[in-house]
Design an enzyme around this catalytic site. Structure first.
Site, short mmCIF file in Angstrom:
data_model
loop_
_atom_site.label_atom_id
_atom_site.label_comp_id
_atom_site.label_asym_id
_atom_site.label_seq_id
_atom_site.Cartn_x
_atom_site.Cartn_y
_atom_site.Cartn_z
CG ASN A 158 16.65 -56.68 104.30
OD1 ASN A 158 16.92 -55.99 105.29
ND2 ASN A 158 17.46 -57.61 103.82
CD1 TRP A 159 14.03 -50.25 103.78
CD2 TRP A 159 13.92 -49.13 105.72
NE1 TRP A 159 12.91 -49.45 103.74
CE2 TRP A 159 12.81 -48.76 104.92
CE3 TRP A 159 14.04 -48.55 106.99
CZ2 TRP A 159 11.86 -47.83 105.34
CZ3 TRP A 159 13.08 -47.64 107.41
CH2 TRP A 159 12.01 -47.29 106.59
CE LYS A 160 19.79 -56.07 101.21
NZ LYS A 160 20.57 -56.74 100.20
CG HIS A 216 19.57 -61.50 104.00
ND1 HIS A 216 20.74 -61.20 103.32
CD2 HIS A 216 18.56 -60.96 103.27
CE1 HIS A 216 20.43 -60.49 102.24
NE2 HIS A 216 19.12 -60.34 102.18
CD GLU A 276 23.01 -58.59 102.08
OE1 GLU A 276 22.51 -57.98 103.04
OE2 GLU A 276 22.69 -58.37 100.89
CD GLU A 299 16.11 -62.69 99.96
OE1 GLU A 299 15.50 -61.72 99.50
OE2 GLU A 299 17.04 -62.59 100.77
N GLY A 313 20.67 -58.02 94.90
CA GLY A 313 21.42 -56.79 94.67
C GLY A 313 22.17 -56.74 93.36
CB SER A 331 17.10 -58.17 91.18
OG SER A 331 18.46 -58.09 91.58
N GLY A 362 16.90 -53.37 97.48
CA GLY A 362 17.08 -52.07 96.82
C GLY A 362 15.78 -51.29 96.57
C1 PEP Z 1 17.59 -58.81 99.79
O1 PEP Z 1 18.60 -58.31 100.24
O2 PEP Z 1 16.89 -59.58 100.50
C2 PEP Z 1 17.22 -58.52 98.41
C3 PEP Z 1 16.33 -59.27 97.84
O3 PEP Z 1 17.85 -57.47 97.82
P1 PEP Z 1 17.54 -56.87 96.35
O4 PEP Z 1 16.04 -56.71 96.25
O5 PEP Z 1 18.24 -55.56 96.33
O6 PEP Z 1 18.06 -57.84 95.37
#
Ligand code: PEP
Length: 249
Positions: free
Chosen positions: A9-11, A97, A99, A166, A172, A211, A233
């Site tokens: 997921n590049w966001k 998600h 966010e 998640e 993050g 993460s 990330g």
């Molecule tokens: C995400 O945003 O879905 C995510 C899992 O981010 P990260 O891997 O950076 O924790």
């Protein structure tokens, strides 16, 4: 058999040139270096869907969106219809998600509607659920996750959907859930799905996200109820993403 499925997921990161270089390299890696059966996807910013899908239509990976509207058409300025995503040949779409839930008030009910509309348009929904740090610390994970699954997955063809667990506190932060916690919650999700859709529960792909990196991917993927990962990330650089998709080699 559930085929492992790792999605980056590049966001709101990565522009046209970088995306092109990344996906070209990913295609090379996928065709020449992979020894295990795995599905790989990248969720990029919506304006990149058309050029990247045109360029990599025959690629060995999937290209997806990060959200969509809970309506198919109409006066919803700035939104992206599942219909237009389908016309762009988008393979999958992340919905719910944390966010989106946190900054754009996305509700479980809207996520359920989005899942239905995406399925109607032939796009695979990746439905995200997860508890906050406060809920985790108050031992509310079970009730929060079960309620999210119940509402987000109501009356849908679950066999065409992917679920991503998640935990918000792991996204993050560099603080992944332990494989024990991730497995326990993914198992809980599967059992909740079993109650709703007894015939499909064993076939539903459940990803863990939060993460994930090259050090923890192998242990996470070895868990019985974890079939893949949703990665933020570590999906931004091809070298780190490569280590993730080659976790079993
Ligand atoms: C995400 O945003 O879905 C995510 C899992 O981010 P990260 O891997 O950076 O924790």
């Amino acid at each position: 058999m559930r085929i492992p499925y790792i999605v980056g997921n590049w966001k709101m990161n990565i522009g046209f040139d970088e995306a092109y270089d990344f996906l070209e390299e990913l295609n090379k890696i996928y065709t020449t270096e992979m020894t295990h059966n795995i599905r790989v996807g990248i969720a990029l910013q919506a304006p990149l869907l058309v050029p990247m899908i045109a360029e990599f239509y025959d690629g060995n990976f999937l290209i997806g969106a990060q959200t969509c509207c809970d309506h198919l058409e109409g006066a919803y300025t700035g939104e992206i219809s599942p219909v237009i995503l389908a016309e762009c040949e988008t393979n999958f779409c992340i919905i719910g998600h944390s966010e989106r839930r946190q900054y754009y008030n996305e509700s479980d009910e809207a996520i359920n509607t989005k899942a239905k509309l995406l399925l109607e348009c032939g796009i695979e929904p990746i439905i995200c659920v997860g508890e906050t740090l406060e809920q985790f610390e108050n031992n509310q994970t079970k009730e929060v996750i079960e309620a999210q699954i119940e509402k987000c997955c109501k009356d849908i063809n679950i066999s065409e959907c992917v679920i991503a667990y998640e935990p918000v506190w792991a996204i993050g932060t560099g603080k992944s859930a332990t494989s024990k916690i991730a497995q326990e919650v993914c198992h809980l999700i599967r059992e909740k799905i079993r109650m709703m859709y007894p015939e499909d529960a064993d076939n539903v792909i459940i990803q863990y996200g939060g993460s994930v990196n090259s050090k923890n991917i192998k242990e996470l993927m070895a868990c019985e109820d974890i079939d893949g990962a949703l990665v933020g990330g570590a999906s931004l650089k091809i070298d780190s993403f490569k280590e993730l998709i080659k976790y079993g080699d």
